[in-house]
Design a protein around this motif. Sequence first.
Motif, PDB file in Angstrom:
ATOM      1  N   ASN A   1       0.863  -1.188   0.000  1.00 48.90           N
ATOM      2  CA  ASN A   1       0.000   0.000   0.000  1.00 48.90           C
ATOM      3  C   ASN A   1       0.901   1.241   0.000  1.00 48.90           C
ATOM      4  O   ASN A   1       1.796   1.380   0.850  1.00 48.90           O
ATOM      5  CB  ASN A   1      -0.898  -0.035   1.247  1.00 48.90           C
ATOM      6  CG  ASN A   1      -1.836   1.154   1.307  1.00 48.90           C
ATOM      7  OD1 ASN A   1      -1.395   2.309   1.343  1.00 48.90           O
ATOM      8  ND2 ASN A   1      -3.133   0.884   1.338  1.00 48.90           N
ATOM      9  N   HIS A   2       0.631   2.139  -0.935  1.00 49.35           N
ATOM     10  CA  HIS A   2       1.448   3.350  -1.092  1.00 49.35           C
ATOM     11  C   HIS A   2       1.485   4.182   0.198  1.00 49.35           C
ATOM     12  O   HIS A   2       2.535   4.738   0.564  1.00 49.35           O
ATOM     13  CB  HIS A   2       0.846   4.170  -2.239  1.00 49.35           C
ATOM     14  CG  HIS A   2       1.570   5.416  -2.577  1.00 49.35           C
ATOM     15  ND1 HIS A   2       2.718   5.438  -3.335  1.00 49.35           N
ATOM     16  CD2 HIS A   2       1.313   6.710  -2.258  1.00 49.35           C
ATOM     17  CE1 HIS A   2       3.126   6.681  -3.471  1.00 49.35           C
ATOM     18  NE2 HIS A   2       2.298   7.485  -2.830  1.00 49.35           N
ATOM     19  N   ILE A   3       0.373   4.258   0.896  1.00 50.09           N
ATOM     20  CA  ILE A   3       0.313   5.068   2.126  1.00 50.09           C
ATOM     21  C   ILE A   3       1.142   4.402   3.231  1.00 50.09           C
ATOM     22  O   ILE A   3       1.777   5.093   4.033  1.00 50.09           O
ATOM     23  CB  ILE A   3      -1.153   5.276   2.584  1.00 50.09           C
ATOM     24  CG1 ILE A   3      -1.948   5.976   1.467  1.00 50.09           C
ATOM     25  CG2 ILE A   3      -1.226   6.088   3.880  1.00 50.09           C
ATOM     26  CD1 ILE A   3      -1.407   7.332   1.034  1.00 50.09           C
TER      27      ILE A   3
ATOM     28  N   GLY B   1      -2.007  18.583   0.299  1.00 51.81           N
ATOM     29  CA  GLY B   1      -1.159  18.882  -0.867  1.00 51.81           C
ATOM     30  C   GLY B   1      -1.984  19.381  -2.049  1.00 51.81           C
ATOM     31  O   GLY B   1      -1.596  20.321  -2.742  1.00 51.81           O
ATOM     32  N   GLU B   2      -3.126  18.731  -2.241  1.00 50.07           N
ATOM     33  CA  GLU B   2      -4.036  19.132  -3.325  1.00 50.07           C
ATOM     34  C   GLU B   2      -4.496  20.577  -3.120  1.00 50.07           C
ATOM     35  O   GLU B   2      -4.565  21.373  -4.057  1.00 50.07           O
ATOM     36  CB  GLU B   2      -5.237  18.182  -3.264  1.00 50.07           C
ATOM     37  CG  GLU B   2      -6.232  18.291  -4.358  1.00 50.07           C
ATOM     38  CD  GLU B   2      -7.379  17.289  -4.143  1.00 50.07           C
ATOM     39  OE1 GLU B   2      -7.412  16.571  -3.114  1.00 50.07           O
ATOM     40  OE2 GLU B   2      -8.267  17.251  -5.008  1.00 50.07           O
ATOM     41  N   SER B   3      -4.791  20.901  -1.868  1.00 49.73           N
ATOM     42  CA  SER B   3      -5.247  22.239  -1.527  1.00 49.73           C
ATOM     43  C   SER B   3      -4.145  23.280  -1.791  1.00 49.73           C
ATOM     44  O   SER B   3      -4.412  24.359  -2.335  1.00 49.73           O
ATOM     45  CB  SER B   3      -5.671  22.235  -0.053  1.00 49.73           C
ATOM     46  OG  SER B   3      -5.706  23.521   0.461  1.00 49.73           O
TER      47      SER B   3
ATOM     48  N   MET C   1       5.268  17.016   3.733  1.00 51.25           N
ATOM     49  CA  MET C   1       6.185  17.081   4.891  1.00 51.25           C
ATOM     50  C   MET C   1       7.539  17.673   4.507  1.00 51.25           C
ATOM     51  O   MET C   1       8.359  17.992   5.372  1.00 51.25           O
ATOM     52  CB  MET C   1       6.433  15.696   5.477  1.00 51.25           C
ATOM     53  CG  MET C   1       5.377  15.183   6.401  1.00 51.25           C
ATOM     54  SD  MET C   1       5.066  16.244   7.807  1.00 51.25           S
ATOM     55  CE  MET C   1       3.480  15.569   8.239  1.00 51.25           C
ATOM     56  N   ALA C   2       7.795  17.771   3.213  1.00 54.90           N
ATOM     57  CA  ALA C   2       9.046  18.421   2.786  1.00 54.90           C
ATOM     58  C   ALA C   2       9.022  19.901   3.162  1.00 54.90           C
ATOM     59  O   ALA C   2      10.060  20.562   3.158  1.00 54.90           O
ATOM     60  CB  ALA C   2       9.217  18.256   1.277  1.00 54.90           C
ATOM     61  N   ASN C   3       7.852  20.411   3.496  1.00 56.67           N
ATOM     62  CA  ASN C   3       7.705  21.830   3.839  1.00 56.67           C
ATOM     63  C   ASN C   3       8.310  22.117   5.224  1.00 56.67           C
ATOM     64  O   ASN C   3       7.898  21.544   6.231  1.00 56.67           O
ATOM     65  CB  ASN C   3       6.211  22.176   3.822  1.00 56.67           C
ATOM     66  CG  ASN C   3       5.960  23.651   3.970  1.00 56.67           C
ATOM     67  OD1 ASN C   3       6.243  24.225   5.001  1.00 56.67           O
ATOM     68  ND2 ASN C   3       5.417  24.264   2.931  1.00 56.67           N
TER      69      ASN C   3
ATOM     70  N   GLY D   1       8.504  12.825  -1.054  1.00 59.57           N
ATOM     71  CA  GLY D   1       7.595  12.646  -2.187  1.00 59.57           C
ATOM     72  C   GLY D   1       7.563  11.177  -2.588  1.00 59.57           C
ATOM     73  O   GLY D   1       8.138  10.305  -1.909  1.00 59.57           O
ATOM     74  N   ASP D   2       6.879  10.897  -3.689  1.00 63.69           N
ATOM     75  CA  ASP D   2       6.747   9.500  -4.104  1.00 63.69           C
ATOM     76  C   ASP D   2       8.096   8.912  -4.478  1.00 63.69           C
ATOM     77  O   ASP D   2       8.850   9.485  -5.256  1.00 63.69           O
ATOM     78  CB  ASP D   2       5.769   9.411  -5.282  1.00 63.69           C
ATOM     79  CG  ASP D   2       4.352   9.661  -4.806  1.00 63.69           C
ATOM     80  OD1 ASP D   2       4.125   9.668  -3.583  1.00 63.69           O
ATOM     81  OD2 ASP D   2       3.467   9.835  -5.660  1.00 63.69           O
ATOM     82  N   ASN D   3       8.381   7.759  -3.919  1.00 55.84           N
ATOM     83  CA  ASN D   3       9.645   7.076  -4.176  1.00 55.84           C
ATOM     84  C   ASN D   3       9.465   5.607  -3.857  1.00 55.84           C
ATOM     85  O   ASN D   3       8.579   5.238  -3.076  1.00 55.84           O
ATOM     86  CB  ASN D   3      10.758   7.691  -3.312  1.00 55.84           C
ATOM     87  CG  ASN D   3      10.602   7.349  -1.844  1.00 55.84           C
ATOM     88  OD1 ASN D   3      11.153   6.363  -1.357  1.00 55.84           O
ATOM     89  ND2 ASN D   3       9.787   8.114  -1.110  1.00 55.84           N
TER      90      ASN D   3
END
Length: 365
Positions: free
Chosen positions: A115-117, A177-179, A292-294, A322-324
Amino acid sequence: MIQNTGYRILAIDTSCDETSVAVTESTKVISNVIWSQASLHAKWGGVVPSLAKREHEERIDWVINKALGTRHKALVGIDAVAVTVGPGLAIALEVGINKAKGICKNNNLPFIPVNHIEGHLLSPLATSKNSLHTIHQSQITFPTLGIVTSGGHTEIIFIKNIGDYKIIAQTADDALGESLDKAARLLGFGYPGGEILEKIAKEGGSDIYDLPIPMLGREKEMYFSYSGLKTALVRLINTLDEKGKELSKKDIANLAASYQNVAFIHFIRMLDYILKVNNYNVKTILAGGGVMANVTLRKIIRKTAQKYNIKILFPFSKKLYGDNAAMIGIAANYKYERGEIIKPEDLDKIDRIPRAKVDKPFVWE
Ligand code: KG4
Ligand code: ZN
């Protein structure tokens, strides 16, 4: 406590607009190659699934070979292949899944659906390939709280143990993130906008414009809601337009800072509520995902955790936010330890699960 038994895993993630392949060993990141398609999708203002699929197909072999390096001929030392099966874009997920199935069949290797999450959730456990030990062995006690803030998800998750999750707060509409991406687009920053919004917000004042804090005083309802905030920004920009005001660079920076601030306050008020009540008696937080990179977000989350004397772990490098695929390999390591693997002869039943939930087991017919 976490043990370092050291499965060497080839991991693949094609869930959205990054083609990523990694080699991990236990929690160690041996390689983590990310081919970003962001520039391809930028002109459309968001990810176009059919373009993502085509780009994944064109790039995946190159990314796999790069991640395997000199080992690629015979998959030397690889114990299993892991791949994201969901959540994500159906036709994009499919590319990684089919590739992983093919490698497993041809090389008689076990297949680990991830699962990606769960990957984002366990990304703070990653250690560099040069580290002598898994630092987390002595640092984590379960139960633990997990936070995932990404382009598609805003979730606070109770982690009873690795592999045993319960989502306790999630978004009712847009993800954080979408927001941020939508606000960035409204302010003319392009896609994906979170990172640039962060940069421009630094030049502005966060208290110049009055935007409403979503769900104020309703944190115990345990869900986030970001769509109203975006609408408030649209209205604010229209009002400024109607006044015939040409937005200066400074105005834009103030709008960016005010928006980001309120978006984060909403998030942090919920986290604060959860930690104050602390029904779950957690002592540690694992936090991951693109947003969370923020730096500002990390700072306020850290401050909130400190207030309640709770330890917090973030991923050790920017690539892991990010996605990895390294995060997928790390989640897969624990799945392998628990015996959650699929043998090559059972692979035909495995399919993508675009709406997979981290606290529900995968179900295939
Ligand atoms: O985890 P991720 O790469 O993909 C998903 O699984 O969705 O997260 C992508 C999101 C995007 O919304 C992007 O704008 C946001 O993470 N993001 C940021 C920053 N870097 C990426 N948001 C705020 N500040 C950043 N520095
Ligand atoms: Zn993600």
